[in-house]
Scaffold this motif. Structure first.
Motif, PDB file in Angstrom:
ATOM      1  N   ALA A 108      30.719  31.086  48.743  1.00  0.00           N
ATOM      2  CA  ALA A 108      31.660  30.730  47.682  1.00  0.00           C
ATOM      3  C   ALA A 108      31.834  29.849  46.894  1.00  0.00           C
ATOM      4  O   ALA A 108      31.565  30.027  45.278  1.00  0.00           O
ATOM      5  N   ILE A 111      28.319  29.635  44.582  1.00  0.00           N
ATOM      6  CA  ILE A 111      28.949  30.795  43.694  1.00  0.00           C
ATOM      7  C   ILE A 111      29.085  29.683  42.548  1.00  0.00           C
ATOM      8  O   ILE A 111      28.900  30.110  41.801  1.00  0.00           O
ATOM      9  N   LYS A 115      27.694  29.208  39.144  1.00  0.00           N
ATOM     10  CA  LYS A 115      28.176  29.719  38.004  1.00  0.00           C
ATOM     11  C   LYS A 115      29.179  28.593  36.446  1.00  0.00           C
ATOM     12  O   LYS A 115      28.372  28.874  35.717  1.00  0.00           O
ATOM     13  N   ALA A 272      35.586  24.577  35.828  1.00  0.00           N
ATOM     14  CA  ALA A 272      34.479  25.112  35.690  1.00  0.00           C
ATOM     15  C   ALA A 272      34.882  26.072  37.490  1.00  0.00           C
ATOM     16  O   ALA A 272      34.235  27.655  37.290  1.00  0.00           O
ATOM     17  N   ALA A 274      36.923  26.173  39.184  1.00  0.00           N
ATOM     18  CA  ALA A 274      38.458  26.902  39.061  1.00  0.00           C
ATOM     19  C   ALA A 274      38.433  28.427  38.701  1.00  0.00           C
ATOM     20  O   ALA A 274      38.169  29.513  39.280  1.00  0.00           O
ATOM     21  N   GLY A 275      37.516  28.405  37.385  1.00  0.00           N
ATOM     22  CA  GLY A 275      37.735  29.214  36.970  1.00  0.00           C
ATOM     23  C   GLY A 275      37.237  30.362  37.318  1.00  0.00           C
ATOM     24  O   GLY A 275      37.504  31.836  37.322  1.00  0.00           O
ATOM     25  N   ALA A 276      35.254  30.316  38.003  1.00  0.00           N
ATOM     26  CA  ALA A 276      34.855  30.903  38.364  1.00  0.00           C
ATOM     27  C   ALA A 276      34.609  31.773  39.275  1.00  0.00           C
ATOM     28  O   ALA A 276      35.063  32.141  39.752  1.00  0.00           O
ATOM     29  N   ARG A 278      38.518  32.020  40.086  1.00  0.00           N
ATOM     30  CA  ARG A 278      39.470  32.645  39.941  1.00  0.00           C
ATOM     31  C   ARG A 278      39.279  34.196  39.261  1.00  0.00           C
ATOM     32  O   ARG A 278      39.825  34.693  40.247  1.00  0.00           O
ATOM     33  N   ILE A 279      37.937  34.390  39.216  1.00  0.00           N
ATOM     34  CA  ILE A 279      37.042  35.368  38.815  1.00  0.00           C
ATOM     35  C   ILE A 279      36.224  36.176  39.916  1.00  0.00           C
ATOM     36  O   ILE A 279      36.431  37.188  39.721  1.00  0.00           O
ATOM     37  N   MET A 280      37.155  35.609  40.686  1.00  0.00           N
ATOM     38  CA  MET A 280      35.790  36.085  41.758  1.00  0.00           C
ATOM     39  C   MET A 280      36.688  36.930  42.714  1.00  0.00           C
ATOM     40  O   MET A 280      36.229  36.905  43.243  1.00  0.00           O
ATOM     41  N   GLY A 281      37.977  36.379  42.884  1.00  0.00           N
ATOM     42  CA  GLY A 281      39.275  37.183  43.718  1.00  0.00           C
ATOM     43  C   GLY A 281      39.740  35.521  44.357  1.00  0.00           C
ATOM     44  O   GLY A 281      40.546  35.976  44.657  1.00  0.00           O
ATOM     45  N   VAL A 283      41.650  33.840  45.615  1.00  0.00           N
ATOM     46  CA  VAL A 283      43.760  33.279  45.333  1.00  0.00           C
ATOM     47  C   VAL A 283      43.695  32.214  45.731  1.00  0.00           C
ATOM     48  O   VAL A 283      44.608  31.211  44.799  1.00  0.00           O
TER      49      VAL A 283
ATOM     50  N   PHE B   6      33.951  29.464  31.490  1.00  0.00           N
ATOM     51  CA  PHE B   6      35.129  29.038  33.366  1.00  0.00           C
ATOM     52  C   PHE B   6      35.801  27.576  33.229  1.00  0.00           C
ATOM     53  O   PHE B   6      36.485  27.705  34.157  1.00  0.00           O
ATOM     54  N   GLU B   7      34.980  26.934  32.644  1.00  0.00           N
ATOM     55  CA  GLU B   7      35.877  25.709  31.774  1.00  0.00           C
ATOM     56  C   GLU B   7      37.135  26.283  31.328  1.00  0.00           C
ATOM     57  O   GLU B   7      38.401  25.798  32.245  1.00  0.00           O
ATOM     58  N   LEU B   9      38.566  28.900  31.905  1.00  0.00           N
ATOM     59  CA  LEU B   9      39.534  29.747  33.150  1.00  0.00           C
ATOM     60  C   LEU B   9      40.075  28.829  33.645  1.00  0.00           C
ATOM     61  O   LEU B   9      41.361  29.848  34.640  1.00  0.00           O
ATOM     62  N   GLY B  10      39.801  27.814  33.939  1.00  0.00           N
ATOM     63  CA  GLY B  10      40.261  27.129  35.437  1.00  0.00           C
ATOM     64  C   GLY B  10      40.826  26.203  34.673  1.00  0.00           C
ATOM     65  O   GLY B  10      41.546  25.019  35.494  1.00  0.00           O
ATOM     66  N   ALA B 107      42.129  40.926  45.349  1.00  0.00           N
ATOM     67  CA  ALA B 107      42.030  40.417  44.163  1.00  0.00           C
ATOM     68  C   ALA B 107      40.792  40.766  44.295  1.00  0.00           C
ATOM     69  O   ALA B 107      39.895  41.131  43.372  1.00  0.00           O
ATOM     70  N   ILE B 111      38.121  43.534  42.202  1.00  0.00           N
ATOM     71  CA  ILE B 111      36.672  42.552  40.704  1.00  0.00           C
ATOM     72  C   ILE B 111      35.841  43.576  41.569  1.00  0.00           C
ATOM     73  O   ILE B 111      35.082  44.040  40.082  1.00  0.00           O
TER      74      ILE B 111
END
Lengths: 399, 399
Positions: A108, A111, A115, A272, A274-276, A278-281, A283, B6-7, B9-10, B107, B111
């Motif tokens: 993770a 990855i 991302k 980024a 953190a954002g990537a 986040r959308i990989m689940g 938490v 992603f930036e 989103l983070g 999550a 996803i």
């Protein structure tokens, strides 16, 4: 309508798992003692005693709501503090808690870094031999994997070969040292050569080329070898790490991304990640295990068993005539098939001797096979005649 | 070059976290007892005692290599067996271990299901009010989110509104019951109406429209309400679940995807969940916690505290004159701002009374705010005068 790419990624047989499953079947038929399974890179030394002691203590001393509760996405402050202090002490370079984003394991972590650098057309270089999962990790996460062939003389980094593959779209080079599958530790010299190339080419193409350093085996080294700390050699380095191997807890899924604050676009890179995540689940990282690594991150693995296996297997196989890379780290031996065909060698060894290895075509070196020596020593001893006979048979076949 | 999506989103501030952080600051200044924090949906009842007992037992009885080792990607056979048996018993419908893919929390489960259905142009319907993370989960994973407005009379599913938004690209409808933020449990009647629409429209557009049922609050219900088991009402249902709330261990990241084998393209769906998980860095679900849920999945949460809080808050607020949805599940109260402006109400309550709620614009209902009543009962009692004064002030403002 089901996404075909993910369907394929979820069904395509992993060669390693296929051979492993064959071994389990054979073990039922002919007895486990007659199967020599070198397929899986699964730690065979137990977690340090402190791990389970810490777990028990935590369940008694920390309030349940805190112990099993959410942390902020990058992890508990205490956990990030402890890991940063440990890294600072270990590598003599100030690592800040705010530079660490704890994750569910190194996969993770890597990855999310990939991302963070992805865009349509982005290229990420991977050096053969390489961990086969890098390909789906990169290709299904918005970038193109560009393979740099192995330097089969030394299995170090071939900086010229890297340079030849850099384009204006090159975003990163993934490196993995100690290496799976070769067991090689990249030297300071070879890393410096790579750093020089990347610095020059970054200037040329007008944006940074990052090193994504995947380091799950960092603490598994032998003969007193030092693993260079890459951020001290190349500034734009982002590290992925997990305690899977160093604390023998691969199932617990706890690791981190280290984004040094002096890399180019450090804040954006961290965000980024953190954002990537986040959308990989993601938490938060597993909460109990965050506290376990906070307590145990300075524990050293007891490498005696691995080292004994390494020496026994390397010495025995080279004496028989096999060409092997001398492994300095991890728990793999990378062996050249005497007939020059890793696939065929593995197939024959499996069918005729129940000797289970992994063919290295998927690692980018089709002449080789990989042996994971995180096994019982006596299995190695019992398997040696099979290696010897296979050597004789396949050496003859190669003539 | 860093990926801008992603930036963003983070870095984009979560409204919930911002208000929560404000509350922490205020607590330092004026004392925690003067801050009434209803922001976070974080369990406030401890995990059942059996959880920590099981953890301690496991560290003593299971070999470290197995306890902390890898499992296969969908989880240990024993864990999948135990969970399947528990579901079978609970819902009177045969659930097979092979239909379960254990994940790092709900999550990741949801996803992976979204990714399994993603393609360029794929549409996924979400019913307001909705958990705000659904938007990035969907939009950053290859699909388009289509919002179905709330039925603010009942907060049940408005089947006609769903039907009006179905196109040939509709792949799924996400539902969440008991609902965050409304606390409503979707009735069998409303679910049957939805099922009828989805069956008819699936035939019309020539491919299945799945229900992705996100059920982390399934065990948190009051007044003897039954949560209908959706696969028994609509065949093409895939469930995401976690034990975060039912076992009060949200930090431990353990949940599952349930892909019933009688849904359309079941094998492909399951494989795509596995493939999507693989490239998100899921190697296996956390191993210790797999064994914990295997032992503890039939433990019922002690809901007395939540129920007491629910009754106290609901009764008090409605008596003051607030319009609230009567919550039957989860631990949220969804309240209409007397001035019809959730943002303004929350801002004023925060600044003037240190009363912290979450404005519901992000949930798709800008007139409302959300109160998480997983808090100490005495905090509710102390906060009531603030609610009363806010009611008087904002009711007047609305005139």
């Amino acid at each position: 309508m089901i996404n075909k790419t993910f369907e394929r990624l979820g069904t395509e047989p992993s060669v390693i798992r296929k051979i492993f499953a064959y071994g389990l079947d054979q073990a039922k038929k002919i007895g486990a003692e007659n199967v020599y399974d070198y397929t899986l890179g699964n730690p065979s030394i137990p977690a340090p005693a402190k791990v389970n002691e810490t777990i028990r203590d935590l369940t008694k001393t920390v309030d349940s709501l805190h112990l099993h509760g959410y942390s902020m996405a990058p992890g508990f402050e205490e956990a990030r503090n402890a890991v940063a202090a440990n890294l600072t002490e270990k590598f003599g370079r100030k690592v800040l808690p705010t530079e660490l984003f704890l994750t569910c394991g190194a996969a993770a972590a890597l990855i999310s870094s990939i991302k963070a650098l992805s865009y349509d057309g982005a290229e990420i270089l991977v050096l053969a031999p390489f961990f086969p999962e890098y390909r789906p990790f990169i290709e299904a996460n918005g970038a193109k994997m560009v393979l740099v062939p192995a330097d089969t003389e030394t299995f170090q980094i071939h900086a010229d070969a890297v340079e030849a593959r850099i384009t204006p779209n090159t975003q990163a080079v993934v490196i993995n040292s100690p290496n799976n599958p070769s067991g090689v530790v990249f030297s300071a010299e070879t890393l410096t050569a790579l750093a020089n190339v990347l610095e020059r080419k970054s200037r040329e193409i007008g944006h940074p080329i990052y090193i994504l350093s995947d380091e799950p085996y960092r603490e598994l080294v032998y003969d007193g070898v030092t693993v260079p700390f890459i951020p001290s050699i190349y500034r734009n380095t982002v590290i992925s790490y997990s305690w899977s191997k160093s604390l023998s807890m691969p199932g617990e899924r706890i690791g981190y991304v280290y984004v040094p604050s002096d890399i180019d676009d450090a804040a954006a890179f961290f965000a980024a990640v953190a954002g990537a995540s986040r959308i990989m689940g993601h938490v938060c990282p597993p909460s109990l295990m965050q506290r376990v690594v906070a307590e145990c991150c300075s524990e050293a693995p007891d490498l005696e068993t691995y080292d004994r296996n390494r020496k026994l297997l390397y010495t025995s196989l080279t004496e028989m005539g096999y060409e092997c890379v001398k492994p300095q780290g991890a728990f793999y031996l990378f062996v050249k098939a005497p007939n020059g065909d890793g696939d065929a060698w593995v197939e024959q060894a499996m069918k005729e001797y129940n000797l289970l290895a992994v063919p290295a075509a998927g690692f980018g070196c089709p002449e080789y096979f990989r042996l994971a020596y995180c096994v019982r020593t006596e299995m190695i001893e019992r398997s040696l005649p099979a290696f010897r006979e296979m050597y004789e048979k396949t050496r003859k076949a190669a003539r």
